[in-house]
Design an enzyme around this catalytic site. Structure first.
Site, PDB file in Angstrom:
ATOM      1  N   ASP A 130       1.176   6.898  -5.342  1.00 47.03           N
ATOM      2  CA  ASP A 130       0.103   7.722  -4.791  1.00 47.03           C
ATOM      3  C   ASP A 130       0.089   7.776  -3.272  1.00 47.03           C
ATOM      4  O   ASP A 130      -0.943   8.014  -2.663  1.00 47.03           O
ATOM      5  CB  ASP A 130      -1.244   7.178  -5.273  1.00 47.03           C
ATOM      6  CG  ASP A 130      -1.371   5.666  -5.075  1.00 47.03           C
ATOM      7  OD1 ASP A 130      -0.710   5.116  -4.151  1.00 47.03           O
ATOM      8  OD2 ASP A 130      -2.118   5.024  -5.826  1.00 47.03           O
TER       9      ASP A 130
ATOM     10  N   GLU B  85       4.730   5.695 -12.323  1.00 48.96           N
ATOM     11  CA  GLU B  85       3.354   5.212 -12.234  1.00 48.96           C
ATOM     12  C   GLU B  85       2.393   6.400 -12.226  1.00 48.96           C
ATOM     13  O   GLU B  85       1.470   6.504 -11.419  1.00 48.96           O
ATOM     14  CB  GLU B  85       3.133   4.319 -11.014  1.00 48.96           C
ATOM     15  CG  GLU B  85       1.871   3.459 -11.106  1.00 48.96           C
ATOM     16  CD  GLU B  85       1.654   2.612  -9.864  1.00 48.96           C
ATOM     17  OE1 GLU B  85       2.042   1.429  -9.895  1.00 48.96           O
ATOM     18  OE2 GLU B  85       1.093   3.130  -8.872  1.00 48.96           O
TER      19      GLU B  85
ATOM     20  N   GLU C 126      -5.347   7.880  -1.823  1.00 51.37           N
ATOM     21  CA  GLU C 126      -4.474   7.684  -2.978  1.00 51.37           C
ATOM     22  C   GLU C 126      -4.892   8.500  -4.200  1.00 51.37           C
ATOM     23  O   GLU C 126      -4.044   9.070  -4.906  1.00 51.37           O
ATOM     24  CB  GLU C 126      -4.384   6.195  -3.325  1.00 51.37           C
ATOM     25  CG  GLU C 126      -3.595   5.361  -2.336  1.00 51.37           C
ATOM     26  CD  GLU C 126      -4.384   4.929  -1.112  1.00 51.37           C
ATOM     27  OE1 GLU C 126      -3.802   4.280  -0.230  1.00 51.37           O
ATOM     28  OE2 GLU C 126      -5.596   5.250  -1.033  1.00 51.37           O
TER      29      GLU C 126
ATOM     30  N   HIS D 211      -6.268  -4.283   2.592  1.00 54.47           N
ATOM     31  CA  HIS D 211      -5.702  -3.198   3.404  1.00 54.47           C
ATOM     32  C   HIS D 211      -6.347  -1.852   3.170  1.00 54.47           C
ATOM     33  O   HIS D 211      -6.092  -0.913   3.921  1.00 54.47           O
ATOM     34  CB  HIS D 211      -4.197  -3.063   3.133  1.00 54.47           C
ATOM     35  CG  HIS D 211      -3.885  -2.414   1.814  1.00 54.47           C
ATOM     36  ND1 HIS D 211      -3.962  -3.092   0.626  1.00 54.47           N
ATOM     37  CD2 HIS D 211      -3.528  -1.134   1.507  1.00 54.47           C
ATOM     38  CE1 HIS D 211      -3.636  -2.273  -0.360  1.00 54.47           C
ATOM     39  NE2 HIS D 211      -3.380  -1.081   0.141  1.00 54.47           N
TER      40      HIS D 211
ATOM     41  N   ARG E  24      -8.037   1.554   3.182  1.00 52.61           N
ATOM     42  CA  ARG E  24      -8.591   2.348   4.270  1.00 52.61           C
ATOM     43  C   ARG E  24     -10.109   2.421   4.175  1.00 52.61           C
ATOM     44  O   ARG E  24     -10.817   2.304   5.167  1.00 52.61           O
ATOM     45  CB  ARG E  24      -7.979   3.751   4.221  1.00 52.61           C
ATOM     46  CG  ARG E  24      -8.140   4.578   5.473  1.00 52.61           C
ATOM     47  CD  ARG E  24      -7.461   5.915   5.277  1.00 52.61           C
ATOM     48  NE  ARG E  24      -6.044   5.766   5.044  1.00 52.61           N
ATOM     49  CZ  ARG E  24      -5.117   5.792   5.980  1.00 52.61           C
ATOM     50  NH1 ARG E  24      -5.463   5.973   7.234  1.00 52.61           N
ATOM     51  NH2 ARG E  24      -3.837   5.644   5.681  1.00 52.61           N
TER      52      ARG E  24
ATOM     53  N   HIS F  82      -2.118  -7.108   7.316  1.00 51.72           N
ATOM     54  CA  HIS F  82      -1.552  -5.780   7.065  1.00 51.72           C
ATOM     55  C   HIS F  82      -1.429  -5.048   8.402  1.00 51.72           C
ATOM     56  O   HIS F  82      -2.380  -5.038   9.191  1.00 51.72           O
ATOM     57  CB  HIS F  82      -2.442  -4.984   6.111  1.00 51.72           C
ATOM     58  CG  HIS F  82      -1.802  -3.745   5.600  1.00 51.72           C
ATOM     59  ND1 HIS F  82      -1.777  -2.564   6.318  1.00 51.72           N
ATOM     60  CD2 HIS F  82      -1.143  -3.488   4.449  1.00 51.72           C
ATOM     61  CE1 HIS F  82      -1.132  -1.645   5.632  1.00 51.72           C
ATOM     62  NE2 HIS F  82      -0.745  -2.160   4.480  1.00 51.72           N
TER      63      HIS F  82
END
Length: 368
Positions: free
Chosen positions: A98, A120, A134, A203, A205, A235
């Site tokens: 994604d 996936e 994503e 991590h 966003r 990260h």
């Protein structure tokens, strides 16, 4: 455009590299010409993640620029990949998951008339803002993909509900389990530790502003117990100062991004995991490491259904209570510490490679 007969595997981030490495190896084991392209979305980490698998990139687009927005990255990635595909003329393009790189790869391939295999496929949170971007990316890729390799039956249900034909979907398991098993085989025996290890990865966003102080504050309070060690790989997308409360804790260890074998060793040794990562939920479930998901929801319901993971959201008090319970209640920990095969059995890459092999050979077969 006449095809060269190759399979082009597009990789942008470290998780993509880890999840696609077993597939690259499986494709090559079937003697299918396979090319690997790094977009550079994770400039160093993706190549480093491929290295333990003995895979080197055939192309690196080095697309990242300081301060680059998602829209700018997407535009540049589509353009650069379009030029690469025109030059390489692959028979198939493989994208994973994604990421912005995966979406750009799917767009560039379909615009060039090249079929897309989505590894996936079918994960859904049903909230376009969580995780962002994503959820947007994977739903768009589903409209572009030719073959959808769903990791679980639940992912297939999601795809069918969106109108994807059943013949275009294959339930394969998740290739991250293949990578995990392969890596575990090569690890030296674990050395017993004095304190229980809590492995944390952060991590997302959407977590980086209001949620991060809550999560980091909870981890700092846990580290202050004195009977645990908190290990958190930094990260590169997160501002350094965001970790400050945890850096002051003697029982916390903040490290640079870990090579995949070292990360797997830490995961296997962990008493529990605190994470907002999707892939880590899968890896921990496969190993039977109790996992607390610091997000409002997860697009991987199988790990919750298996009992190996619990979604605790991002409030400091809720995280602290859930971690304390798993540290102090042996029975609660035992109930979650059961390895699950719902995510995969370690043979996903082989199944995907075989299907692509059959598709390529069917395309070459002369019409009757």
């Amino acid at each position: 455009m006449t095809s060269s007969g190759t399979v082009m595997v597009i990789i942008g981030t470290r998780p993509e590299a880890i999840k696609l490495a077993p597939l690259v190896l499986a494709l090559r084991a079937l003697e299918l010409p396979t090319r690997v392209c790094l977009t550079g979305q994770h400039p160093e980490m993706a190549a480093e993640a491929l290295d333990p698998f003995g895979i080197a990139a055939d192309a690196n687009l080095a697309l990242m620029r300081p301060g680059q927005s998602l829209s700018e990255l997407t535009e540049r990635a589509v353009g650069a990949l379009a030029l690469l595909l025109a030059r390489e003329r692959p028979a198939w393009v493989v994208v994973q998951g994604d990421t912005t790189s995966a979406l750009a790869g799917a767009i560039a391939a379909r615009q060039a008339g090249i079929p897309v295999a989505h590894v996936e496929a079918g994960l859904r949170s049903f909230d376009l803002s969580q995780p962002y971007p994503e959820e947007i990316n994977r739903t768009l890729i589903a409209r572009l993909a030719t073959l959808h390799f769903a990791p679980t039956p639940g992912a297939r249900v999601n795809l069918r509900a969106e109108g994807v034909p059943d013949a275009a979907i294959a339930v394969t398991g998740n290739t991250v389990v293949d990578a995990l098993h392969r890596t575990l085989r090569d690890l030296p025996p674990a050395v017993p530790a004095d304190r229980r290890l809590i492995l944390a990865t952060l991590h997302r966003r959407e977590n980086r502003e209001a949620a991060f102080p809550e999560i980091i504050g909870a981890l700092a309070a846990i580290a202050a117990r004195g009977d645990v060690e908190v290990l958190l790989p930094r990260h590169p997308g997160c501002p350094p100062g965001i970790y400050a409360p945890l850096e002051a804790c003697p029982a916390a260890r903040l490290v640079p991004p870990m090579p995949y074998p070292a990360f797997v060793a830490a995961l296997a040794a962990a008493h529990l995991v605190v994470t907002d990562s999707g892939g880590v939920q899968e890896e921990a479930s496969a190993l039977g490491v109790p996992t607390l998901v610091v997000r409002a929801l997860t697009e991987r319901p199988e790990v919750v259904e298996a009992g190996t993971a619990l979604v605790v959201d991002t409030a400091r008090g809720g995280i602290l209570a859930a971690v304390t319970r798993l540290l102090d209640d042996d029975e609660a920990h035992r109930r979650m510490a059961n390895a699950s095969t719902r995510i995969g059995d370690g043979k996903a890459a082989e199944r995907i490679a075989r299907r692509l092999h059959d598709e390529l050979h069917a395309a070459r077969r002369p019409a009757a």
